[in-house]
Design a protein around this motif. Structure first.
Motif, PDB file in Angstrom:
ATOM      1  N   PHE A 145       0.816  -1.212   0.000  1.00  0.00           N
ATOM      2  CA  PHE A 145       0.000   0.000   0.000  1.00  0.00           C
ATOM      3  C   PHE A 145       0.849   1.262   0.000  1.00  0.00           C
ATOM      4  O   PHE A 145       0.456   2.292  -0.531  1.00  0.00           O
ATOM      5  N   TRP A 146       2.061   1.191   0.608  1.00  0.00           N
ATOM      6  CA  TRP A 146       2.887   2.399   0.660  1.00  0.00           C
ATOM      7  C   TRP A 146       3.522   2.755  -0.686  1.00  0.00           C
ATOM      8  O   TRP A 146       4.126   3.799  -0.820  1.00  0.00           O
ATOM      9  N   SER A 161       1.479   2.403  -3.495  1.00  0.00           N
ATOM     10  CA  SER A 161       0.321   2.693  -4.346  1.00  0.00           C
ATOM     11  C   SER A 161       0.227   4.204  -4.586  1.00  0.00           C
ATOM     12  O   SER A 161       0.717   5.021  -3.794  1.00  0.00           O
ATOM     13  N   TRP A 162      -0.434   4.572  -5.680  1.00  0.00           N
ATOM     14  CA  TRP A 162      -0.475   5.978  -6.074  1.00  0.00           C
ATOM     15  C   TRP A 162      -1.181   6.850  -5.041  1.00  0.00           C
ATOM     16  O   TRP A 162      -0.754   7.971  -4.752  1.00  0.00           O
ATOM     17  N   TRP A 163      -2.269   6.304  -4.442  1.00  0.00           N
ATOM     18  CA  TRP A 163      -3.029   7.116  -3.483  1.00  0.00           C
ATOM     19  C   TRP A 163      -2.224   7.378  -2.211  1.00  0.00           C
ATOM     20  O   TRP A 163      -2.286   8.458  -1.628  1.00  0.00           O
ATOM     21  N   PHE A 164      -1.417   6.356  -1.801  1.00  0.00           N
ATOM     22  CA  PHE A 164      -0.609   6.546  -0.597  1.00  0.00           C
ATOM     23  C   PHE A 164       0.521   7.547  -0.857  1.00  0.00           C
ATOM     24  O   PHE A 164       0.810   8.402  -0.017  1.00  0.00           O
ATOM     25  N   ALA A 168       0.463   9.911  -3.086  1.00  0.00           N
ATOM     26  CA  ALA A 168      -0.153  11.234  -3.180  1.00  0.00           C
ATOM     27  C   ALA A 168      -0.456  11.790  -1.792  1.00  0.00           C
ATOM     28  O   ALA A 168      -0.257  12.986  -1.518  1.00  0.00           O
ATOM     29  N   LEU A 169      -0.922  10.902  -0.898  1.00  0.00           N
ATOM     30  CA  LEU A 169      -1.220  11.322   0.467  1.00  0.00           C
ATOM     31  C   LEU A 169       0.044  11.778   1.193  1.00  0.00           C
ATOM     32  O   LEU A 169       0.056  12.793   1.890  1.00  0.00           O
TER      33      LEU A 169
END
Length: 617
Positions: free
Chosen positions: A358-359, A361-364, A366-367
């Motif tokens: 998950f770290w 992944s694009w959303w992580f 971006a976060l």
């Protein structure tokens, strides 16, 4: 009673006869005797002194023999050359190739030699591959095929003096070669583990076909090969096979491979074409097999693993491990080679997709980027506020610094001091008048210079304090005494403290403690250091803080009332600016013992080094 152990047979087409070398004799046998006679008496040319390992026909008649050791030549049944006597050459020779120009290629125990014009030339000197024991040699066009014991087949290009190696990694059944012959565009290579056919059509990518007992050989351990007309004779430990090239078809069926077992991590899983895996499932073990009754276990595989291995990798193992695979898509391809050297174009394929954690992944990401941007903005904002606060504190500090200086040279103090000096002038006491006028001017100049800096050395601060006490003593005479003590451990010139931090407390002690007292008073200053703290202790034996407060509340009290609040506010600002490095404490002297007065302790934190400057960090 000749020995029956035959080491070498060479056919001489000029005399239509065979030359046969045994452990004891060199025999000449006519071809018709071999074909038509069941029993014959061999024509023994001579008895050899040692075991003969190889025979070669000389280009100018006669035969070359390799005994162990040495090289010899016989002509008309007479020994005409002996290398041990002629050249002191004692090499153990196992194979001889005679060239048309009279030179010889020699395969020996320590590698490749050439005999030319009576001189022995060692090729292993410049070619590491040509240092190995050579069992067999064969010259074809401009290349010398060198069969070694343990190092495979070495192809030596005579024209450009280069070498190329072919071994089990390239498809040979064994690296120990016993014999080499040629028929048309194929080299036939005998080993101790079967027969190999090397196709010469493409010298950049040689194709090798394998034959062993699975193809009908009596034995995989082959000792000698001979080609006569269109027939290949194969001598092995269990007898002789022959191959008629006119009827021979070397092609075998293609071998199919399949995935036998697949393990992810430590868990066996069902074999399927595609896998969706988590990021921790990045240890993969693949077992595969090829279906072949002839090849049995001696099967050569090739595989790729896109994208980490995009070129073919060859192996005889049927189990592979891929560890620590990074997230992404992978494709595993494997195929097997048959005895004819043909690879099955129908590759067996299996694919894997390892997901990202998950770290990654694009959303992580971006976060995290958004969080970092917010953090940077917050840090910048905090820094700006800190700078603004620092500037504000410095402005306020400068203001209170000016107030502190004003308190040291206020009109009342100036008037009293000048009046005291004037009294001495009127008394015509020139020496004392001059002394104190000089002290007064130094004091005023020192106070004004202190305005330029927020900090000054402890020695300079004590000098100003002592000047102040001297001037007050001039005015008050016997009413005031003072004493300044400095511990030896304190290096006053190298320790820096806030400017004019002592004199306001001295003024307070004199005006509110000593002056209201009927008896004479005394002010004492003690300077010492405890660990990383400098302590400035100001002690007076005046009336004490309680009585002082009573007097100050009395409307009839007409003494000048010094105000230390400016100094306390300045200390507060310094602590905000430099993280609490100054502490002020008061101690009232016990009245029960009829002793009165006050002790003011100024504690200033400094670095561990006694010579460190205040607030240096």
């Amino acid at each position: 009673e000749a020995s029956n152990l035959v080491n070498k047979i060479v056919y001489d087409s000029k005399i239509n006869s065979f030359w046969i070398a045994t452990d004891q004799f060199i025999v000449k046998l006519k071809q018709e005797e071999v074909v038509h006679t069941k029993k014959f008496k061999p024509n023994i040319i001579f008895k050899s002194e040692r075991s003969t390992k190889s025979i070669a026909l000389s280009s100018n008649s006669g035969i070359w023999l390799s005994w162990i050791p040495g090289l010899h030549k016989f002509k008309n049944s007479k020994l005409v050359y002996n290398s041990q006597k002629a050249n002191a050459w004692h090499g153990n020779c196992y194979s001889i190739i005679a060239n048309a120009n009279g030179s010889l290629w020699l395969g020996t125990l320590n590698g490749l030699w050439k005999f030319k014009n009576g001189e022995f030339i060692y090729y292993g000197k410049h070619h590491k591959l040509l240092k190995t024991r050579i069992n067999s040699l064969f010259k074809y066009k401009n290349k010398l095929f060198v069969g070694t014991k343990g190092a495979g087949l070495i192809i030596y290009n005579i024209n450009n003096d280069s070498t190329q190696i072919i071994d089990t990694k390239n498809g040979l059944t064994s690296n120990s070669i016993t014999s080499i012959v040629n028929y048309k565009n194929n080299m036939y290579i005998a080993t101790n583990k079967g027969l190999n056919i090397l196709n010469l059509n493409n010298d950049k990518d040689y194709q090798i076909k394998q034959f062993d007992q699975g193809n009908g050989l009596l034995s995989d351990e082959i000792t000698e090969l001979q080609v006569f007309d269109s027939t290949l004779y194969i001598a092995g430990k269990k007898g002789i096979n022959y191959i008629d090239f006119k009827q021979f078809n070397s092609e075998n069926k293609l071998i199919n491979t399949y995935i036998e077992k697949l393990r992810i991590g430590t868990t066996d899983t069902i074999v399927k074409e595609k896998y969706e895996l988590k990021h921790k499932q990045n240890f993969i073990n693949i077992s595969f097999k090829a279906i072949s009754f002839k090849s049995k276990q001696n099967i050569l595989y090739r595989y790729k693993m896109y994208p980490i291995a995009t070129n073919w990798i060859y192996t005889k193992k049927n189990e592979l491990q891929f560890t620590s695979l990074t997230p992404g898509s992978y494709t595993f391809i494997v195929s097997a080679k048959n005895k004819s050297g043909k690879w099955n174009p129908a590759n067996t394929t299996i694919s894997f997709v390892i997901s990202k954690p998950f770290w990654l992944s694009w959303w992580f990401i971006a976060l995290v980027i958004a969080w970092l941007i917010i953090l940077v903005i917050a840090i910048i904002h905090k820094s700006l506020l800190s700078v603004q606060k620092e500037n504000r504190l410095k402005k306020e500090l400068n203001l209170y610094m000016k107030k502190a200086i004003n308190s040291q040279i206020n009109p009342h103090f100036l008037f009293n001091t000048l009046n005291s000096i004037n009294q001495h002038i009127l008394k015509n006491d020139k020496l004392i008048s001059s002394k104190y006028l000089n002290r007064f001017s130094i004091y005023i100049r020192s106070v004004l210079n202190a305005l330029k800096n927020d900090f000054q050395s402890l020695s300079e601060e004590l000098r100003i304090s002592e000047l102040y006490l001297e001037l007050e003593q001039l005015r008050l005479k016997e009413k005031l005494k003072y004493e300044i003590k400095i511990d030896k451990s304190v290096v006053s010139r190298e320790i820096h403290i806030p400017t004019l931090i002592i004199t306001p407390f001295l003024e307070n002690a004199i005006w509110l403690g000593i002056l209201p007292k009927k008896e004479p008073g005394k002010v004492e200053i003690f300077i010492f250091q405890e660990n990383k703290t400098l302590i400035i202790s100001i002690k007076d034996n005046g009336i004490g803080r309680k009585e002082s407060l009573k007097l100050q509340s009395n409307p009839d009290f007409n003494l000048s009332n010094p105000n230390p609040e400016n100094t306390l506010e300045r200390i507060k600002l310094l602590n905000n600016l430099y993280s609490d490095k100054i502490d002020i404490s008061y101690i009232d002297i016990d009245e029960n013992e009829n002793k009165y007065g006050t002790i003011v302790n100024i504690k200033i934190k400094i670095n561990g080094d006694k010579k460190s400057s205040f607030l240096s960090n």
